[in-house]
Design a protein around this motif. Structure first.
Motif, PDB file in Angstrom:
ATOM      1  N   MET A  49       0.843  -1.183   0.000  1.00 56.48           N
ATOM      2  CA  MET A  49       0.000   0.000   0.000  1.00 56.48           C
ATOM      3  C   MET A  49       0.880   1.236   0.000  1.00 56.48           C
ATOM      4  SD  MET A  49      -1.366  -0.048   3.944  1.00 56.48           S
ATOM      5  CE  MET A  49      -0.240  -0.078   5.329  1.00 56.48           C
ATOM      6  N   THR A  50       0.367   2.327  -0.578  1.00 58.15           N
ATOM      7  CA  THR A  50       1.116   3.574  -0.614  1.00 58.15           C
ATOM      8  C   THR A  50       1.095   4.234   0.754  1.00 58.15           C
ATOM      9  OG1 THR A  50       0.648   3.942  -2.947  1.00 58.15           O
ATOM     10  CG2 THR A  50       1.247   5.871  -1.644  1.00 58.15           C
ATOM     11  N   ASN A  51       2.272   4.615   1.223  1.00 63.45           N
ATOM     12  CA  ASN A  51       2.426   5.286   2.509  1.00 63.45           C
ATOM     13  C   ASN A  51       2.670   6.771   2.278  1.00 63.45           C
ATOM     14  OD1 ASN A  51       2.832   2.984   4.741  1.00 63.45           O
ATOM     15  ND2 ASN A  51       3.805   2.323   2.836  1.00 63.45           N
ATOM     16  N   LEU A  52       1.767   7.606   2.757  1.00 60.73           N
ATOM     17  CA  LEU A  52       1.929   9.051   2.677  1.00 60.73           C
ATOM     18  C   LEU A  52       2.714   9.529   3.895  1.00 60.73           C
ATOM     19  CD1 LEU A  52       1.174  11.847   1.421  1.00 60.73           C
ATOM     20  CD2 LEU A  52      -0.862  11.785   2.887  1.00 60.73           C
ATOM     21  N   VAL A  53       3.726  10.340   3.657  1.00 59.18           N
ATOM     22  CA  VAL A  53       4.509  10.921   4.750  1.00 59.18           C
ATOM     23  C   VAL A  53       4.344  12.433   4.671  1.00 59.18           C
ATOM     24  CG1 VAL A  53       6.787  11.187   5.788  1.00 59.18           C
ATOM     25  CG2 VAL A  53       6.150   9.008   4.697  1.00 59.18           C
ATOM     26  N   VAL A  54       3.555  12.984   5.586  1.00 56.70           N
ATOM     27  CA  VAL A  54       3.329  14.433   5.630  1.00 56.70           C
ATOM     28  C   VAL A  54       4.453  15.068   6.428  1.00 56.70           C
ATOM     29  CG1 VAL A  54       1.783  16.269   6.407  1.00 56.70           C
ATOM     30  CG2 VAL A  54       0.830  14.149   5.459  1.00 56.70           C
ATOM     31  N   GLY A  55       5.166  15.981   5.782  1.00 52.13           N
ATOM     32  CA  GLY A  55       6.371  16.533   6.383  1.00 52.13           C
ATOM     33  C   GLY A  55       7.566  15.681   6.015  1.00 52.13           C
ATOM     34  N   GLY A  56       7.618  15.278   4.753  1.00 55.53           N
ATOM     35  CA  GLY A  56       8.623  14.323   4.303  1.00 55.53           C
ATOM     36  C   GLY A  56      10.038  14.829   4.281  1.00 55.53           C
ATOM     37  N   THR A  57      10.249  16.128   4.478  1.00 52.96           N
ATOM     38  CA  THR A  57      11.614  16.664   4.544  1.00 52.96           C
ATOM     39  C   THR A  57      12.016  17.016   5.974  1.00 52.96           C
ATOM     40  OG1 THR A  57      10.804  18.907   4.094  1.00 52.96           O
ATOM     41  CG2 THR A  57      11.500  17.581   2.202  1.00 52.96           C
ATOM     42  N   GLY A  58      11.131  16.771   6.930  1.00 43.05           N
ATOM     43  CA  GLY A  58      11.414  17.102   8.321  1.00 43.05           C
ATOM     44  C   GLY A  58      12.302  16.075   9.000  1.00 43.05           C
ATOM     45  N   LYS A  59      12.598  16.316  10.270  1.00 41.35           N
ATOM     46  CA  LYS A  59      13.532  15.451  10.995  1.00 41.35           C
ATOM     47  C   LYS A  59      13.056  14.012  11.049  1.00 41.35           C
ATOM     48  CE  LYS A  59      15.013  19.163  14.104  1.00 41.35           C
ATOM     49  NZ  LYS A  59      13.876  20.072  13.749  1.00 41.35           N
ATOM     50  N   THR A  60      11.790  13.801  11.390  1.00 39.63           N
ATOM     51  CA  THR A  60      11.295  12.432  11.452  1.00 39.63           C
ATOM     52  C   THR A  60      10.729  11.982  10.116  1.00 39.63           C
ATOM     53  OG1 THR A  60       9.070  13.056  12.223  1.00 39.63           O
ATOM     54  CG2 THR A  60      10.789  12.705  13.897  1.00 39.63           C
ATOM     55  N   GLY A  61      10.060  12.867   9.378  1.00 34.87           N
ATOM     56  CA  GLY A  61       9.458  12.478   8.110  1.00 34.87           C
ATOM     57  C   GLY A  61      10.472  11.958   7.118  1.00 34.87           C
ATOM     58  N   ARG A  62      11.614  12.635   7.025  1.00 33.15           N
ATOM     59  CA  ARG A  62      12.668  12.185   6.104  1.00 33.15           C
ATOM     60  C   ARG A  62      13.154  10.796   6.486  1.00 33.15           C
ATOM     61  NH1 ARG A  62      17.868  12.921   7.243  1.00 33.15           N
ATOM     62  NH2 ARG A  62      17.411  14.687   8.620  1.00 33.15           N
ATOM     63  N   ARG A  63      13.308  10.556   7.756  1.00 32.51           N
ATOM     64  CA  ARG A  63      13.767   9.255   8.218  1.00 32.51           C
ATOM     65  C   ARG A  63      12.723   8.167   7.974  1.00 32.51           C
ATOM     66  NH1 ARG A  63      16.582  12.977  11.288  1.00 32.51           N
ATOM     67  NH2 ARG A  63      18.673  12.299  11.977  1.00 32.51           N
ATOM     68  N   VAL A  64      11.464   8.490   8.197  1.00 37.49           N
ATOM     69  CA  VAL A  64      10.399   7.524   7.935  1.00 37.49           C
ATOM     70  C   VAL A  64      10.360   7.174   6.453  1.00 37.49           C
ATOM     71  CG1 VAL A  64       7.880   7.234   7.883  1.00 37.49           C
ATOM     72  CG2 VAL A  64       8.991   8.142   9.929  1.00 37.49           C
ATOM     73  N   ALA A  65      10.410   8.182   5.586  1.00 37.33           N
ATOM     74  CA  ALA A  65      10.378   7.935   4.148  1.00 37.33           C
ATOM     75  C   ALA A  65      11.560   7.082   3.707  1.00 37.33           C
ATOM     76  CB  ALA A  65      10.365   9.263   3.393  1.00 37.33           C
ATOM     77  N   ASP A  66      12.740   7.365   4.226  1.00 43.46           N
ATOM     78  CA  ASP A  66      13.931   6.588   3.857  1.00 43.46           C
ATOM     79  C   ASP A  66      13.782   5.124   4.274  1.00 43.46           C
ATOM     80  OD1 ASP A  66      15.110   8.824   2.777  1.00 43.46           O
ATOM     81  OD2 ASP A  66      16.458   9.184   4.477  1.00 43.46           O
ATOM     82  N   ARG A  67      13.241   4.899   5.461  1.00 45.17           N
ATOM     83  CA  ARG A  67      13.074   3.526   5.937  1.00 45.17           C
ATOM     84  C   ARG A  67      12.043   2.769   5.106  1.00 45.17           C
ATOM     85  NH1 ARG A  67      15.407   6.229   9.802  1.00 45.17           N
ATOM     86  NH2 ARG A  67      16.373   5.220  11.636  1.00 45.17           N
TER      87      ARG A  67
END
Length: 271
Positions: free
Chosen positions: A1-19
């Motif tokens: 499923m597609t995972n939306l990351v709101v704040g994808g360039t932020g401290k946690t969002g970037r890390r979540v997207a990378d993982r």
């Protein structure tokens, strides 16, 4: 499923997207500079960001304690449910009345929800608004001598990804802290050791902090809001440890000294 990351360039969002990307999962990391873009101040663009998403990691800028945040989270959650999102993970703040109100909105949404409630990010000193002061050698905050259970953003991201992708996390509030309590003076000492340069903590009033933030270019309304938030939550209410990292991941959280050692390049003269 597609995972939306709101704040994808932020401290946690970037890390979540990378993982999520490393796991081979579809990811749409959105921010004001992405395509499609996402701006909490422009609801007209939310639909495009949500299109096709089934899970969402939600961070709010600048903070859930700010005026209008709860209404924004409610509108976003309602739209997400209408667009087919079935799982939502909310990044929340520890000891914040506004954040707790936003949590209640998510809990009442009918979605599979998880709340990740966090203490002060360690990375504020190396990636956020305190990087400049650390480089200058003086960290001035309206925190007095209160102790804080600083939490690593990597731990936050690991918990968020587990909640987005795994079973057993729905309906849970994970309260995340590091493994020890440190005053800001003690944190400054750890930063100085890792950086190899003097770093001093200076307690200031909320008004002095706001004035300094404005002088450094922060909009006055945001500076005053942050100062009020710091004055509210840095009063000792969060001076205790929680076990959310272990509950979610089965391991201990990372300590401040380990974070500082890994982040030391951010404070080197060549950085």
């Amino acid at each position: 499923m597609t995972n939306l990351v709101v704040g994808g360039t932020g401290k946690t969002g970037r890390r979540v997207a990378d993982r999520l990307t490393a796991l081979g999962l579809p990811v749409r990391a959105v921010s004001r500079s992405s395509s499609p873009s996402f701006d909490w101040a422009d609801r007209a663009g939310w639909g495009a960001a949500l299109d096709g998403a089934e899970a969402a990691y939600v961070t709010y800028q600048p903070d859930l304690a700010m005026p209008g945040a709860v209404e924004d989270v409610r509108a976003f959650t309602e739209l997400a449910a209408a667009r087919g999102v079935r799982r939502i993970v909310l990044l929340s703040g520890r000891g914040e009345a506004g954040a707790e109100a936003a949590e209640q909105v998510v809990r009442a949404s009918g979605l599979e929800w998880t709340v990740v409630r966090c203490a002060w990010f360690m990375q504020n000193f190396s990636e956020g608004h305190l990087l400049g002061p650390v480089l200058d050698g003086v960290v001035a905050l309206p925190a007095g001598e209160v102790a804080e259970p600083f939490v690593d953003a990597d731990d936050i991201a690991d918990v968020a990804v587990a909640a987005l992708t795994g079973d057993g996390h729905a309906g849970r509030v994970y309260e995340l802290t590091g493994p020890e309590l440190l005053t800001f003076a003690q944190a400054a000492d750890e930063l100085a050791k890792a950086a190899g340069r003097p770093v001093t903590y200076v307690p200031v009033t909320a008004a002095e902090y706001a004035a300094g933030a404005v002088a450094q270019g922060l909009p006055e309304e945001e500076a005053e809001g942050l100062a009020a938030l710091f004055e509210e939550v840095l009063d000792g209410r969060n001076a205790y440890l929680a076990d959310g990292v272990r509950e979610a991941l089965g391991r201990a959280p990372r300590g401040f000294a380990a974070y500082a050692a890994d982040a030391s390049a951010a404070w080197s003269p060549a950085s």
